[in-house]
Design a protein around this motif. Structure first.
Motif, PDB file in Angstrom:
ATOM      1  N   PRO A   1     -81.886  -5.586  19.791  1.00 20.33           N
ATOM      2  CA  PRO A   1     -81.297  -5.365  18.463  1.00 20.33           C
ATOM      3  C   PRO A   1     -80.243  -6.391  18.104  1.00 20.33           C
ATOM      4  N   GLY A   2     -79.481  -6.885  19.089  1.00 20.78           N
ATOM      5  CA  GLY A   2     -78.456  -7.876  18.791  1.00 20.78           C
ATOM      6  C   GLY A   2     -79.025  -9.227  18.441  1.00 20.78           C
ATOM      7  N   THR A   3     -80.282  -9.490  18.836  1.00 23.71           N
ATOM      8  CA  THR A   3     -80.862 -10.806  18.614  1.00 23.71           C
ATOM      9  C   THR A   3     -80.894 -11.165  17.148  1.00 23.71           C
TER      10      THR A   3
ATOM     11  N   ILE B   1     -76.029 -14.657  20.633  1.00 27.69           N
ATOM     12  CA  ILE B   1     -75.244 -14.011  19.578  1.00 27.69           C
ATOM     13  C   ILE B   1     -73.959 -13.468  20.173  1.00 27.69           C
ATOM     14  N   VAL B   2     -72.988 -13.227  19.318  1.00 28.72           N
ATOM     15  CA  VAL B   2     -71.748 -12.566  19.707  1.00 28.72           C
ATOM     16  C   VAL B   2     -71.857 -11.113  19.259  1.00 28.72           C
ATOM     17  N   ASN B   3     -71.831 -10.185  20.221  1.00 27.18           N
ATOM     18  CA  ASN B   3     -72.023  -8.770  19.887  1.00 27.18           C
ATOM     19  C   ASN B   3     -70.945  -8.268  18.937  1.00 27.18           C
TER      20      ASN B   3
ATOM     21  N   ILE C   1     -72.970   0.174  29.856  1.00 26.82           N
ATOM     22  CA  ILE C   1     -72.720  -0.886  28.891  1.00 26.82           C
ATOM     23  C   ILE C   1     -73.019  -2.227  29.551  1.00 26.82           C
ATOM     24  N   PHE C   2     -73.991  -2.937  28.999  1.00 24.52           N
ATOM     25  CA  PHE C   2     -74.374  -4.214  29.588  1.00 24.52           C
ATOM     26  C   PHE C   2     -73.852  -5.397  28.778  1.00 24.52           C
TER      27      PHE C   2
ATOM     28  N   GLU D   1     -68.724 -10.080  23.316  1.00 23.45           N
ATOM     29  CA  GLU D   1     -69.365 -10.831  24.396  1.00 23.45           C
ATOM     30  C   GLU D   1     -70.624 -11.518  23.876  1.00 23.45           C
ATOM     31  N   THR D   2     -70.933 -12.678  24.425  1.00 23.28           N
ATOM     32  CA  THR D   2     -72.139 -13.401  24.015  1.00 23.28           C
ATOM     33  C   THR D   2     -73.327 -12.948  24.849  1.00 23.28           C
ATOM     34  N   VAL D   3     -74.484 -12.845  24.198  1.00 28.39           N
ATOM     35  CA  VAL D   3     -75.716 -12.429  24.853  1.00 28.39           C
ATOM     36  C   VAL D   3     -76.851 -13.324  24.375  1.00 28.39           C
ATOM     37  N   ASN D   4     -77.641 -13.811  25.310  1.00 28.65           N
ATOM     38  CA  ASN D   4     -78.842 -14.576  24.985  1.00 28.65           C
ATOM     39  C   ASN D   4     -80.042 -13.744  25.418  1.00 28.65           C
TER      40      ASN D   4
END
Length: 419
Positions: free
Chosen positions: A56-58, A293-295, A306-307, A312-315
């Motif tokens: 979803p964050g993508t 992205i930055v959550n 919570i991952f 936090e940034t997530v790819n």
């Protein structure tokens, strides 16, 4: 105040209870068909929808700012990500299990069979209907009862509801109401011609019935013991309410369905696109896109772990791999179709996406025939996140980045991309 309502009475109301008149019912059916076709036309492809659902964050988080061209050297992963990876795996498993349940589930719940169906009409004396309603509430622990009406008179079902409330004013004081449904299908399937008709399955699983005024317990006893099955055991009455199915069939016979289907098709083809027109490339180009992205909020797995915290940034490409390549074209342009065909001949798994809807049904059939597969309509959010700026283009995973190759005007290329 407890009373009958349209929602209660029309538990199994044909066409969802939206239509109060024949023509409105037909309109609702047509609109439902149109909505279903539009929804199908918006599908982006199995893998892309899976990406959107699982990450979803993508597509919703704030893109990390790397400029229009990302650095060739991809950033390194953080060292300790075991908890994150476990949470992502749990999320993927939960989604897969839910999808499996949806595919395996029946399209609708089967109607209960271990009940006594009582077919009634407001042509029956009010005292008889009221007596049956009160008995149903009194013996509900022993005999589950469903009352069934065939339809309603004009102007609509609210008139029927008002008449039911008038003959059963005790509803205001009762904590429960009898189960009353409008279901012309059951009337037709059981070939009910007189009311009241009591119908129930016997011990062998066969539907049996008795006709005529009696008590619910007596009707259940007769069916259970095989007494007077199919016979008229008391006063009976004709059915006052019209057969809604028959009315719909008469209206449907007046409709030119071929013209109606063609109108819906053309509406889908010419409706406002969810994508946007992109420039046609003049020159070849190739660039990397970072999906990091930055959550904007904490992300948790099905177990509550919570991952990825807010900020936090997530790819997403750290956790999934794109097995397909995504081709973006304007399907109205012959050169773009030829380029898509060249890529299809080179790679086994591609999803073809048009940035604009195909202009006509004939053109769509021609494009599908040439490519031998479905062409999906684009989504503006997808174009922005994949940073598709010109077409034709092909996007595919390259390590932790997304590579986009663009083919300029005058060239149809079979350039090799990483598998």
């Amino acid at each position: 105040m407890r009373c009958f309502s349209s929602a209660l009475v029309a538990t199994v109301l044909l066409a969802g209870g939206a239509a109060a008149q024949d023509q409105e019912t037909i309109h609702a059916l047509k609109e439902g068909a149109k909505a279903a076709q539009e929804q199908a036309a918006d599908i982006l492809g199995e893998e892309m929808m899976r990406l959107i659902q699982q990450e979803p964050g993508t597509l919703e988080g704030a893109p990390r700012d790397f400029g229009p061209r990302a650095a060739e050297a991809a950033p390194q992963r953080e060292g300790n990500e075991t908890a994150r990876e476990r949470a992502w795996s749990q999320l993927e498993q939960a989604i897969a299990e839910q999808s499996a349940r949806e595919w395996e589930a029946p399209p609708h719940q089967e109607p209960p069979e271990d009940v006594l169906y009582v077919y009634i009409s407001l042509s029956m004396p009010a005292s008889t209907i009221k007596s049956l309603f009160l008995e149903a509430l009194d013996i509900q622990d022993r005999v589950e009862t469903v009352f069934v009406l065939r339809g309603w008179d004009r102007p609509g079902p609210n008139t029927l509801v008002a008449r039911l409330n008038a003959l059963f004013p005790e509803a205001e004081q009762l904590g429960e109401l009898p189960n009353v449904q409008i279901n012309p299908v059951l009337f037709r399937n059981q070939a009910v011609e007189l009311v009241p008709t009591f119908s129930r399955k016997d011990s062998d699983g066969h539907w049996q019935e008795v006709v005529g005024v009696t008590t619910l317990e007596d009707a259940a006893r007769r069916i259970g013991r095989g007494i007077d099955l199919g016979g008229v055991i008391g006063p009976s009455y004709s059915i006052e309410e019209p057969d809604i199915l028959e009315l719909i069939e008469k209206q449907a016979a007046k409709i030119d369905w071929e013209a109606e289907v063609e109108r819906i098709r053309q509406g889908i083809l010419t409706r406002r696109t969810t994508g946007r027109a992109l420039p046609h490339a003049l020159h070849d180009d190739s660039y990397l896109v970072d999906l990091t992205i930055v959550n904007n909020q904490d992300l948790a797995g099905p177990q509550g772990d919570i991952f990825a915290s807010a900020g936090e940034t997530v790819n997403p490409l750290d956790y999934i791999s794109l097995s397909r390549k995504y081709v973006f074209i304007d399907a109205n342009e012959e050169r773009h179709v030829n380029q898509a065909l060249a890529w299809k001949q080179q790679y086994q798994r591609i999803t073809i996406i048009s940035t604009l809807p195909v202009e006509s049904l004939e053109r769509r059939q021609e494009v599908f025939g040439t490519l031998g597969q479905q062409v999906f309509e684009s989504n503006d959010l997808l174009l922005r996140r994949f940073q598709i700026r010109e077409v034709p283009a092909i996007a595919y995973q390259e390590g932790r980045m997304l590579r986009v190759d663009v083919v300029g005007r005058g060239a149809v290329t079979n350039q090799q991309v990483s598998r």
